[in-house]
Design a protein around this motif. Structure first.
Motif, PDB file in Angstrom:
ATOM      1  N   ARG A 188      12.992 -44.228 -23.525  1.00 22.11           N
ATOM      2  CA  ARG A 188      12.766 -44.834 -22.220  1.00 22.11           C
ATOM      3  C   ARG A 188      11.399 -44.481 -21.635  1.00 22.11           C
TER       4      ARG A 188
ATOM      5  N   LEU B 274      18.165 -49.044 -23.376  1.00 18.87           N
ATOM      6  CA  LEU B 274      17.452 -47.768 -23.355  1.00 18.87           C
ATOM      7  C   LEU B 274      15.952 -48.026 -23.241  1.00 18.87           C
ATOM      8  N   THR B 275      15.488 -49.026 -23.989  1.00 15.73           N
ATOM      9  CA  THR B 275      14.104 -49.477 -23.960  1.00 15.73           C
ATOM     10  C   THR B 275      14.090 -50.871 -24.565  1.00 15.73           C
TER      11      THR B 275
END
Length: 301
Positions: free
Chosen positions: A82, A242-243
């Motif tokens: 992240r 999360l990303t």
């Protein structure tokens, strides 16, 4: 294992492209800043400022990728992926600052126009355009797969438009002597950047706030899970990222044992979510038909 390996290869490819773009951008940024002061062009200085933020954005993106490589540990069980989103958000805030600064300077220049050397301004802007186009070509494909790279790509994109604006301004000044066009172009660059910067910031904040990832319809996901044989009900459904490219889902399923074992249902739902919705990390809890929501609430309490 192969999915993680492929994801690592993608990140490595992003890193290589970012390094090349950083080298090109940083090298020309120095020349453009010097040229802006020699020619007295605010539009060129605006373009130089954007190129500076390009270099900073690329450097931050590279740092983010290095940090994201760190393995998960007992304190950060999802790892450091992240950090890339934090870098994207920082880049957006940086762009906001530069855009407002240029708008302020353009207003000041309109009150007191300065003499501008249009020939030098034109040559430097054309060289800047070439550098921007090369960097855009390098980053365009990866920008769709990573918000981090997208932040850097948007900055190069805005700088490319700035270079075009400076070229137009230089030509106009060369043939008409209208020095005020320099400030107008500088302001136009600032206004052009703002909405795209807002989009990047909004996308970054959605990830940080654990919102449903763009491109995923949570109602469609729920319907797809309910259509799996043996699934009677779905509740506590959560989807977040999360990303960029690493989507996560957790949910509770009520299953009828007559239509298949719990493990079969879990396997089928997990594979379906990965194939249809590109959700890589799935956590499911299967409950029997006799398990009621109030019992679940009591357990959490």
């Amino acid at each position: 294992m192969s999915a993680g390996h492929n994801h690592g290869q993608v990140r490595a490819g992003h890193e290589r492209l970012l390094w090349i773009a950083l080298g090109l951008t940083s090298s020309f940024m120095i020349a453009e800043v010097i040229g802006a002061f020699i020619t007295g062009s605010l539009a060129l200085l605006s373009d130089a400022a954007h190129m500076m933020t390009d270099a900073l954005a690329l450097a931050i993106s590279l740092v983010a990728i290095q940090v994201a490589k760190r393995a998960a540990d007992r304190k950060r069980t999802f790892g450091y992926s992240r950090f890339e989103i934090l870098a994207a958000a920082f880049n957006a805030l940086l762009l906001f600052g530069v855009a407002f600064y240029i708008l302020y300077e353009a207003y000041q220049r309109l009150q007191a126009p300065a003499e501008i050397q249009s020939t030098g301004m034109l040559v430097i802007a054309m060289l800047g355009l070439v550098v921007n186009l090369i960097c855009m070509k390098l980053l365009s494909a990866a920008s769709g797969a990573s918000l981090n790279v997208k932040g850097a790509y948007l900055e190069v994109w805005s700088d490319m438009l700035g270079s075009i604006g400076v070229i137009i301004a230089a030509v106009v000044i060369m043939f008409t002597g209208w020095g005020w066009i320099d400030s107008v172009v500088a302001a136009a660059i600032g206004f052009w950047v703002l909405p795209r910067t807002w989009t990047l910031l909004k996308e970054s904040m959605n990830v940080l706030l654990q919102g449903v990832p763009d491109g995923i319809d949570i109602d469609q996901v729920e319907q797809a899970i309910r259509s799996v044989p043996g699934v009677k009900d779905v509740h506590d459904l959560h989807i977040w990222a999360l990303t960029s490219g690493k989507n996560v889902l957790s949910s509770h399923l009520v299953a009828g044992s007559a239509l298949g074992t719990e493990q079969q249902i879990l396997t089928f739902v997990t594979e379906m979510l990965h194939e249809q919705f590109d959700i890589s990390h799935v956590t499911l809890q299967v409950e029997g038909e006799g398990f009621h929501h109030d019992e679940h609430d009591d357990l959490h309490a």
